[in-house]
Design a protein around this motif. Structure first.
Motif, short mmCIF file in Angstrom:
data_model
loop_
_atom_site.label_atom_id
_atom_site.label_comp_id
_atom_site.label_asym_id
_atom_site.label_seq_id
_atom_site.Cartn_x
_atom_site.Cartn_y
_atom_site.Cartn_z
N GLU A 149 -7.35 1.39 -0.46
CA GLU A 149 -6.37 1.02 0.57
C GLU A 149 -6.97 -0.08 1.44
OE1 GLU A 149 -5.29 4.55 2.70
OE2 GLU A 149 -4.11 5.31 1.02
N PHE A 150 -6.31 -1.24 1.44
CA PHE A 150 -6.75 -2.38 2.22
C PHE A 150 -5.87 -2.46 3.47
CE2 PHE A 150 -7.74 -3.15 -2.18
CZ PHE A 150 -8.99 -3.75 -2.15
N GLY A 151 -6.47 -2.28 4.66
CA GLY A 151 -5.74 -2.48 5.89
C GLY A 151 -5.59 -3.97 6.11
N VAL A 152 -4.35 -4.45 6.26
CA VAL A 152 -4.08 -5.89 6.31
C VAL A 152 -3.58 -6.28 7.70
CG1 VAL A 152 -2.75 -7.79 5.30
CG2 VAL A 152 -3.43 -5.84 3.87
N GLN A 153 -4.30 -7.22 8.34
CA GLN A 153 -3.85 -7.79 9.61
C GLN A 153 -3.07 -9.08 9.36
OE1 GLN A 153 -7.84 -8.02 11.23
NE2 GLN A 153 -7.32 -6.50 12.79
N ASP A 154 -3.57 -9.91 8.49
CA ASP A 154 -2.95 -11.18 8.15
C ASP A 154 -3.02 -11.38 6.66
OD1 ASP A 154 -2.17 -12.42 10.67
OD2 ASP A 154 -4.32 -12.43 11.13
N PRO A 155 -2.12 -12.10 6.05
CA PRO A 155 -0.97 -12.83 6.56
C PRO A 155 0.24 -11.91 6.76
CG PRO A 155 -1.15 -13.17 4.21
CD PRO A 155 -2.32 -12.31 4.63
N ASP A 156 1.43 -12.51 6.82
CA ASP A 156 2.64 -11.73 7.04
C ASP A 156 3.00 -10.91 5.79
OD1 ASP A 156 3.98 -13.41 5.19
OD2 ASP A 156 4.82 -14.67 6.76
N ALA A 157 3.93 -10.00 5.96
CA ALA A 157 4.31 -9.06 4.90
C ALA A 157 4.83 -9.78 3.65
CB ALA A 157 5.35 -8.07 5.41
N ASP A 158 5.56 -10.88 3.83
CA ASP A 158 6.10 -11.59 2.67
C ASP A 158 5.00 -12.11 1.76
OD1 ASP A 158 8.73 -11.11 3.38
OD2 ASP A 158 8.93 -13.01 4.48
N GLU A 159 3.94 -12.69 2.36
CA GLU A 159 2.86 -13.22 1.54
C GLU A 159 2.05 -12.09 0.89
OE1 GLU A 159 -0.75 -16.47 1.63
OE2 GLU A 159 1.02 -16.74 2.89
N VAL A 178 3.46 -2.79 12.94
CA VAL A 178 2.17 -3.32 13.36
C VAL A 178 1.21 -3.51 12.20
CG1 VAL A 178 0.19 -2.90 14.87
CG2 VAL A 178 2.47 -2.22 15.61
N THR A 179 1.17 -2.56 11.28
CA THR A 179 0.16 -2.59 10.22
C THR A 179 0.79 -2.75 8.85
OG1 THR A 179 0.19 -0.19 9.97
CG2 THR A 179 -1.39 -1.11 11.54
N LYS A 180 -0.03 -3.24 7.95
CA LYS A 180 0.34 -3.34 6.53
C LYS A 180 -0.80 -2.72 5.75
CE LYS A 180 0.67 -7.84 7.21
NZ LYS A 180 0.74 -8.04 8.61
N LYS A 181 -0.46 -2.05 4.66
CA LYS A 181 -1.49 -1.42 3.82
C LYS A 181 -1.18 -1.73 2.36
CE LYS A 181 -1.36 2.98 3.38
NZ LYS A 181 -1.41 4.42 3.60
N LEU A 182 -2.14 -2.39 1.70
CA LEU A 182 -2.03 -2.70 0.28
C LEU A 182 -2.87 -1.67 -0.46
CD1 LEU A 182 -1.05 -4.79 -1.89
CD2 LEU A 182 -3.29 -5.86 -1.62
N THR A 183 -2.27 -0.91 -1.36
CA THR A 183 -2.98 0.12 -2.11
C THR A 183 -3.06 -0.29 -3.57
OG1 THR A 183 -2.16 1.82 -0.62
CG2 THR A 183 -3.07 2.57 -2.73
N VAL A 184 -4.28 -0.33 -4.10
CA VAL A 184 -4.54 -0.67 -5.49
C VAL A 184 -5.08 0.58 -6.17
CG1 VAL A 184 -5.89 -2.13 -7.04
CG2 VAL A 184 -5.00 -3.07 -4.90
N LYS A 185 -4.37 1.04 -7.21
CA LYS A 185 -4.75 2.28 -7.90
C LYS A 185 -5.45 1.97 -9.20
CE LYS A 185 -0.69 4.40 -5.93
NZ LYS A 185 0.69 4.77 -6.17
N THR A 186 -6.58 2.67 -9.42
CA THR A 186 -7.30 2.61 -10.69
C THR A 186 -7.32 4.02 -11.25
OG1 THR A 186 -9.48 3.01 -9.72
CG2 THR A 186 -8.75 0.71 -9.84
#
Length: 196
Positions: free
Chosen positions: A126-136, A112-120
């Motif tokens: 942590e960015f909760g992602v609804q769109d686009p799909d996982a491949d993009e 259901v969910t995707k999470k993009l984590t950017v570490k500094t």
């Protein structure tokens, strides 16, 4: 006003983005947080961003959450930085992370969910992602890593040139030890003197 006029639904981009989810309409919604010449290559859309790090949140907690109840948070990976527009009741917030500060990027995908984590160095976003799909989103993560590496290479200290005075001493020693002939020594010495 940036890249667009007042009606962004019919506008087209004057560059080729890398992600299919990037549209003139979505970028138009972010226009006020973008530089005039900035190109958005990928866009993600979600409802929250969490900044995790020591003492980042309210009252010293380790989590600072940014949520949007009004509409989605748009985050763009541009040619210059990672930038988010966070719609709020009292005005929009902006979150910017220069590629030079990024140390790592992770992507977690579920059903259901995707999470993009950017570490500094001091935080993880942590960015909760609804769109686009996982491949993009995966392609966006690769793009961010690429930009991170480019910025690290651009800021890496250049190898310093050896001091000509030290080099003169070194070739003198090589000449005295018989490694360099008189002719080779004179040639290298003259080259070094020209550099001074």
């Amino acid at each position: 006003m940036g890249l667009f006029g007042s009606d962004t639904s019919t506008e087209t981009l004057d560059y080729e983005p890398e992600g299919d989810y990037v549209t003139a309409e979505r970028i138009g919604k972010m226009d006020d947080v973008l530089d005039d010449d900035e190109e958005v290559m990928f866009v993600i859309e979600g409802k929250n961003i969490q900044e995790k790090g020591e003492g980042r949140g309210v009252l010293g907690s380790d989590v600072d959450a940014k949520n949007s109840l009004l509409s989605s948070i748009l985050t763009g990976a541009t040619d210059k930085r990672l930038v988010s527009k966070i719609p709020q009741m009292t005005g929009d917030d902006e979150q910017t992370i220069p590629y030079s500060r990024i140390e790592g990027v992770d992507l977690d995908t579920g059903l259901v969910t995707k999470k993009l984590t950017v570490k500094t160095s001091g935080s993880a976003y942590e960015f909760g992602v609804q769109d686009p799909d996982a491949d993009e989103v995966r392609e966006m993560a690769r793009f961010i890593r690429e930009k991170m590496k480019e910025s690290q290479q651009a800021t890496a200290p250049a190898a310093s040139e050896p001091d000509p005075t030290e080099q003169l001493k070194n070739i003198k020693e090589l000449h005295d030890d018989g490694v360099l002939s008189d002719e080779e020594f004179e040639e290298k010495k003259n080259d070094l003197l020209d550099q001074m």
